[in-house]
Write a protein that holds these residues in place. Structure first.
Motif, PDB file in Angstrom:
ATOM      1  N   GLN A 128       0.827  -1.205   0.000  1.00  0.00           N
ATOM      2  CA  GLN A 128       0.000   0.000   0.000  1.00  0.00           C
ATOM      3  C   GLN A 128       0.862   1.256   0.000  1.00  0.00           C
ATOM      4  O   GLN A 128       2.000   1.258   0.477  1.00  0.00           O
ATOM      5  CB  GLN A 128      -0.947   0.022   1.204  1.00  0.00           C
ATOM      6  CG  GLN A 128      -0.283   0.006   2.557  1.00  0.00           C
ATOM      7  CD  GLN A 128      -1.284  -0.172   3.699  1.00  0.00           C
ATOM      8  OE1 GLN A 128      -2.336  -0.807   3.556  1.00  0.00           O
ATOM      9  NE2 GLN A 128      -0.958   0.404   4.857  1.00  0.00           N
ATOM     10  N   ASP A 129       0.305   2.324  -0.570  1.00  0.00           N
ATOM     11  CA  ASP A 129       0.917   3.650  -0.521  1.00  0.00           C
ATOM     12  C   ASP A 129       0.254   4.436   0.603  1.00  0.00           C
ATOM     13  O   ASP A 129      -0.983   4.517   0.675  1.00  0.00           O
ATOM     14  CB  ASP A 129       0.729   4.392  -1.840  1.00  0.00           C
ATOM     15  CG  ASP A 129       1.533   3.783  -2.971  1.00  0.00           C
ATOM     16  OD1 ASP A 129       2.596   3.196  -2.691  1.00  0.00           O
ATOM     17  OD2 ASP A 129       1.092   3.881  -4.138  1.00  0.00           O
ATOM     18  N   GLU A 130       1.072   5.009   1.463  1.00  0.00           N
ATOM     19  CA  GLU A 130       0.576   5.777   2.597  1.00  0.00           C
ATOM     20  C   GLU A 130       1.020   7.230   2.433  1.00  0.00           C
ATOM     21  O   GLU A 130       2.223   7.514   2.381  1.00  0.00           O
ATOM     22  CB  GLU A 130       1.117   5.203   3.906  1.00  0.00           C
ATOM     23  CG  GLU A 130       0.774   3.732   4.099  1.00  0.00           C
ATOM     24  CD  GLU A 130       1.525   3.071   5.235  1.00  0.00           C
ATOM     25  OE1 GLU A 130       1.150   1.946   5.621  1.00  0.00           O
ATOM     26  OE2 GLU A 130       2.516   3.672   5.723  1.00  0.00           O
ATOM     27  N   HIS A 131       0.048   8.118   2.357  1.00  0.00           N
ATOM     28  CA  HIS A 131       0.342   9.537   2.173  1.00  0.00           C
ATOM     29  C   HIS A 131      -0.257  10.324   3.334  1.00  0.00           C
ATOM     30  O   HIS A 131      -1.412  10.104   3.714  1.00  0.00           O
ATOM     31  CB  HIS A 131      -0.228  10.059   0.860  1.00  0.00           C
ATOM     32  CG  HIS A 131       0.451   9.520  -0.349  1.00  0.00           C
ATOM     33  ND1 HIS A 131       0.122   9.905  -1.636  1.00  0.00           N
ATOM     34  CD2 HIS A 131       1.459   8.627  -0.492  1.00  0.00           C
ATOM     35  CE1 HIS A 131       0.880   9.257  -2.501  1.00  0.00           C
ATOM     36  NE2 HIS A 131       1.700   8.477  -1.833  1.00  0.00           N
ATOM     37  N   ALA A 132       0.537  11.244   3.877  1.00  0.00           N
ATOM     38  CA  ALA A 132       0.040  12.150   4.910  1.00  0.00           C
ATOM     39  C   ALA A 132       0.485  13.562   4.574  1.00  0.00           C
ATOM     40  O   ALA A 132       1.638  13.778   4.163  1.00  0.00           O
ATOM     41  CB  ALA A 132       0.563  11.752   6.282  1.00  0.00           C
ATOM     42  N   THR A 133      -0.409  14.517   4.713  1.00  0.00           N
ATOM     43  CA  THR A 133      -0.090  15.920   4.472  1.00  0.00           C
ATOM     44  C   THR A 133      -0.545  16.752   5.656  1.00  0.00           C
ATOM     45  O   THR A 133      -1.546  16.442   6.314  1.00  0.00           O
ATOM     46  CB  THR A 133      -0.748  16.447   3.191  1.00  0.00           C
ATOM     47  OG1 THR A 133      -2.175  16.291   3.298  1.00  0.00           O
ATOM     48  CG2 THR A 133      -0.253  15.695   1.963  1.00  0.00           C
ATOM     49  N   ASN A 134       0.204  17.808   5.912  1.00  0.00           N
ATOM     50  CA  ASN A 134      -0.131  18.712   7.010  1.00  0.00           C
ATOM     51  C   ASN A 134       0.120  20.146   6.559  1.00  0.00           C
ATOM     52  O   ASN A 134       1.203  20.469   6.064  1.00  0.00           O
ATOM     53  CB  ASN A 134       0.718  18.392   8.244  1.00  0.00           C
ATOM     54  CG  ASN A 134       0.467  19.335   9.412  1.00  0.00           C
ATOM     55  OD1 ASN A 134       1.391  19.768  10.081  1.00  0.00           O
ATOM     56  ND2 ASN A 134      -0.785  19.667   9.670  1.00  0.00           N
ATOM     57  N   ALA A 135      -0.876  20.984   6.698  1.00  0.00           N
ATOM     58  CA  ALA A 135      -0.732  22.424   6.507  1.00  0.00           C
ATOM     59  C   ALA A 135      -1.197  23.097   7.785  1.00  0.00           C
ATOM     60  O   ALA A 135      -2.169  22.656   8.420  1.00  0.00           O
ATOM     61  CB  ALA A 135      -1.549  22.900   5.320  1.00  0.00           C
ATOM     62  N   ALA A 136      -0.504  24.145   8.183  1.00  0.00           N
ATOM     63  CA  ALA A 136      -0.842  24.778   9.452  1.00  0.00           C
ATOM     64  C   ALA A 136      -0.492  26.252   9.415  1.00  0.00           C
ATOM     65  O   ALA A 136       0.450  26.679   8.727  1.00  0.00           O
ATOM     66  CB  ALA A 136      -0.101  24.100  10.605  1.00  0.00           C
ATOM     67  N   VAL A 137      -1.240  27.037  10.162  1.00  0.00           N
ATOM     68  CA  VAL A 137      -0.921  28.432  10.430  1.00  0.00           C
ATOM     69  C   VAL A 137      -0.794  28.575  11.940  1.00  0.00           C
ATOM     70  O   VAL A 137      -1.493  27.904  12.704  1.00  0.00           O
ATOM     71  CB  VAL A 137      -1.997  29.394   9.884  1.00  0.00           C
ATOM     72  CG1 VAL A 137      -2.038  29.332   8.366  1.00  0.00           C
ATOM     73  CG2 VAL A 137      -3.373  29.063  10.452  1.00  0.00           C
ATOM     74  N   PHE A 138       0.120  29.415  12.378  1.00  0.00           N
ATOM     75  CA  PHE A 138       0.323  29.578  13.811  1.00  0.00           C
ATOM     76  C   PHE A 138       0.701  31.021  14.128  1.00  0.00           C
ATOM     77  O   PHE A 138       1.186  31.770  13.270  1.00  0.00           O
ATOM     78  CB  PHE A 138       1.420  28.634  14.326  1.00  0.00           C
ATOM     79  CG  PHE A 138       2.776  28.850  13.705  1.00  0.00           C
ATOM     80  CD1 PHE A 138       3.674  29.773  14.239  1.00  0.00           C
ATOM     81  CD2 PHE A 138       3.162  28.123  12.585  1.00  0.00           C
ATOM     82  CE1 PHE A 138       4.918  29.974  13.660  1.00  0.00           C
ATOM     83  CE2 PHE A 138       4.411  28.309  12.006  1.00  0.00           C
ATOM     84  CZ  PHE A 138       5.292  29.240  12.551  1.00  0.00           C
ATOM     85  N   THR A 139       0.463  31.396  15.356  1.00  0.00           N
ATOM     86  CA  THR A 139       0.859  32.711  15.848  1.00  0.00           C
ATOM     87  C   THR A 139       1.178  32.617  17.328  1.00  0.00           C
ATOM     88  O   THR A 139       0.623  31.778  18.046  1.00  0.00           O
ATOM     89  CB  THR A 139      -0.249  33.758  15.603  1.00  0.00           C
ATOM     90  OG1 THR A 139       0.216  35.044  16.036  1.00  0.00           O
ATOM     91  CG2 THR A 139      -1.516  33.410  16.378  1.00  0.00           C
TER      92      THR A 139
END
Length: 706
Positions: free
Chosen positions: A400-411
């Protein structure tokens, strides 16, 4: 126990400023300041003595600032505590001097170092969970929350910052804390150094290091080879590593840093966990199945990163970073076709970047510092599992192909309510997506996805009640998703475990820290953490580990540390943690009710003490004592591991060598030759919880610096 903990915490917090003694400064010797970080806010209490310790600046908090002014528990581990006269095999010897931190499994390289902060990360069967790890500003922790420390060369580390507790929410997908590592820099030169070390259990390590700065350009590099036969059967390791850094000053304030780390570990053997009876009969013994199935792993990893810092104006600077990591991995686990998938392979690509800007200004006439930023990362694992045919790769069982993505904004914002009282507030919003594409369709199509949207917030106060004397308090929430390994489906097929979700935590903390004169530092804090849906491990009959959510748990405790300059070139460091880690409500996979039981895999009391002597022209000598209280090996709390004490000693002599520097050193680990366990495999099937630690071992080395 709860009442006693809180009462003791209040007494310690009240007494700390009165009874703390001047101590030896922690952290590495003073280095040139970063060209793009504004000076930390002044400690403005008027009655300032003229003889004080140099401030320690920390950056793990996203705002570069003085350690004392942070509203959180932060430790800095200097170069000497990591390198001086040590074996330089694993990070546990350095991390265990930090209160609230427990690092073990230092002798089984196939399972990697296990690190927990305030109990977070203790569940890990291998590697690091719940703690964010960064190296030179580049994340070592993946999108899914797991990290390995095998690519980090201890001989290349200059210093480490350890941020414990709630402000890990600044980095997302972690509930325990942050370990921020800085490696050798061009400004640490001019340096050309060779080192060779050898000792018990077939251990030897060779390394070369160099650091120089030429005008606007500079470089630093460390190359090393570690080989060890091991104390137990079937525990050999070979590691070849390179850590490199090139810097270029840009304009008046800018700096570009390009880093690379390479790892080649061709054959790392796993002796496995054994029963208490087996460990008592023969502490050298490996598990029979690990020998029969030749449990081992092969790893190759390459990381390339770039960080650029500069100023936008006199009151604003910014930082950009980008990175790429590639990892090839194959592991042979100790079970055959009946359990399935005993050979794990993957090819991983992990890449991303981020940007942040920090403004130093005034707000309503008060000093204010504001950081705003974004992070974006992606992880792609091409994973297969095969039968382990007694040490050979057998029939394909998963693809299997396992993909994870994360986008975030912080202050994060620090506002000076008064010159002595500062408030810090912050927030981070994460978009976290997991996807699995199943290519092994013999058992059906298990493709699927998981999507999480989480807001993490924190708030804290720091009050300078006297010069270099601070008290603080904070509160924060955080979340932690399962990793792809933890998402494994207990029915043996591919795809996701349909019942497993993220754990959530709310953290509360109060503390005090400070200095007296030029001789020392102290810190003491009390924490309380409420956790929902805590991720816990259990093992099936074939000893394959799966994970489940365990309802509610609570972690509360007191941490303290004192560094003290005794004079006459002597210094001491003392640290102590007392805590309670407890399931509030937990019905296990087997239907048993574990509510009220202690969390396994983590001692509720730890202590560290060091007495060190150092004269630059003569040499050094030090003795460390690390004590850990009892540990439970399973959720049922029926398997208890007794407390243990480990004493390590080392001595080094500077030998005249013309214009060069030669140091001869030697050390003894486990000086008292105590029997203890280096790792506990939580909830392991058949009572195979125990991995015996090495007996007394010696080593000696030479370090030659041009």
């Amino acid at each position: 126990m709860n009442t006693r903990l809180l009462a003791t915490g209040c007494l310690l917090l009240a007494a700390a400023p009165v009874y703390a003694q001047p101590g030896a400064p922690s952290g590495s010797p003073s280095r040139p300041k970063d060209r793009t970080i504004a000076p930390p806010a002044n400690d403005s209490n008027a009655s300032a003595p003229t003889s004080v310790l140099a401030p320690i600046q920390v950056n793990a908090f996203r705002l570069g600032q003085d350690l004392l002014s942070t509203p959180a528990a932060v430790d800095v581990i200097g170069h000497d505590a990591i390198d001086q006269g040590r074996r330089k095999t694993q990070l546990n010897s350095a991390l265990n001097r930090v209160p609230g931190v427990y690092a073990n499994n230092g002798s089984n390289f196939a399972q990697n170092l296990r690190v927990s902060i305030r109990g977070f990360g203790a569940r890990s069967a291998f590697g690091v969970r719940g703690v964010r790890v960064l190296v030179d500003g580049i994340p070592e922790t993946l999108v899914d929350g797991q990290a390995q420390t095998d690519s980090i060369d201890l001989g290349a580390i200059d210093r480490m910052e350890v941020l414990r507790g709630p402000f890990s929410a600044l980095y997302g997908n972690a509930t325990g804390g942050v370990i921020d590592i800085t490696t050798l820099k061009p400004s640490d030169g001019p340096l050309d150094e060779a080192e060779i070390t050898g000792g018990s259990n077939g251990y030897h390590r060779e390394s070369l290091s160099s650091a120089h700065k030429y005008g606007k350009w500079g470089y630093a590099a460390t190359v090393s080879r570690l080989e060890q036969k091991g104390y137990r059967q079937h525990s050999k390791v070979v590691k070849n590593q390179f850590t490199g850094k090139i810097e270029r000053d840009v304009g008046a304030d800018g700096k570009l840093t390009v880093t690379t780390r390479l790892l080649h570990a061709p054959n790392t053997q796993d002796p496995g966990g054994v029963t208490r009876a087996t460990a008592k009969a023969d502490r050298h013994a490996a598990r029979d199945a690990n020998l029969a199935y030749d449990a081992r792993q092969t790893v190759g990893q390459e990381t390339l990163g770039a960080v650029f810092k500069n100023r936008l104006s006199a009151h604003e600077d910014y930082k950009l970073h980008a990175f790429y990591t590639h990892r090839n991995f194959i592991q042979y686990l100790p079970y055959g076709s009946s359990s399935g998938g005993g050979v794990v392979t993957y090819r991983r690509n992990f890449f991303g970047g981020g940007a942040q800007t920090t403004r130093y200004d005034t707000l309503f006439g008060h000093a204010n510092r504001l950081v705003v930023g974004v992070d974006a990362q992606a992880q792609q694992d091409d994973r297969q599992r095969y039968n382990n045919d007694y040490g050979s790769k057998g029939t394909l069982r998963l693809n299997q192909d396992e993909h994870a993505t994360n986008a975030a904004v912080f202050t994060q914002d620090e506002f000076a309510i008064t010159p002595d009282l500062k408030a810090t507030v912050g927030a981070r919003y994460d978009w976290l997506d997991f996807n699995i594409a199943d290519h092994f369709l013999a058992d059906g199509n298990q493709s699927g996805s998981r999507n999480y949207r989480r807001l993490s917030m924190n708030a804290g106060l720091n009050y300078a009640w006297a010069h270099r004397q601070h008290i603080y308090a904070n509160i924060a929430n955080a979340f932690e998703s399962p990793t792809f390994t933890e998402f494994a489906n207990p029915n043996g097929s591919g795809g996701f475990n349909p019942t497993l979700g993220p754990q959530k935590a709310v953290n509360y903390e109060i503390g005090a820290k400070g200095e007296f004169g030029h001789r020392g530092r102290y810190q003491v804090d009390a924490f309380w953490v409420e956790v929902r849906d805590a991720i816990t491990a259990y093992a099936e009959q074939g000893d394959r580990t799966f994970y489940q959510n365990s309802g509610r748990s609570r972690r509360q405790g007191i941490e303290s540390k004192l560094s003290f300059d005794l004079g006459h070139h002597l210094s001491t460091t003392l640290a102590y943690t007392v805590a309670r880690y407890e399931y509030q409500h937990y019905v296990g996979e087997n239907g048993n009710d574990y509510s009220g039981n202690r969390l396994p895999g983590i001692p509720e009391q730890t202590a560290f003490g060091e007495l060190a002597w150092h004269r630059q022209d003569i040499g050094y000598a030090a003795i460390d004592v690390h004590w850990a209280g009892s540990i439970y090996a399973n959720d049922a709390n029926t398997a208890r591991v007794a407390p243990h004490t480990v004493v390590d000693a080392r001595v080094g002599k500077t030998v005249p060598a013309g214009n060069h520097h030669l140091t001869v050193y030697a050390g003894v680990d486990n000086l008292l030759n105590n029997d203890y366990f280096d790792n506990i495999r939580i909830n392991s099937y058949g009572g195979r919880y125990f991995e015996p630690a090495p007996a007394r071992s010696i080593y000696a080395g030479l370090k030659f610096r041009l």
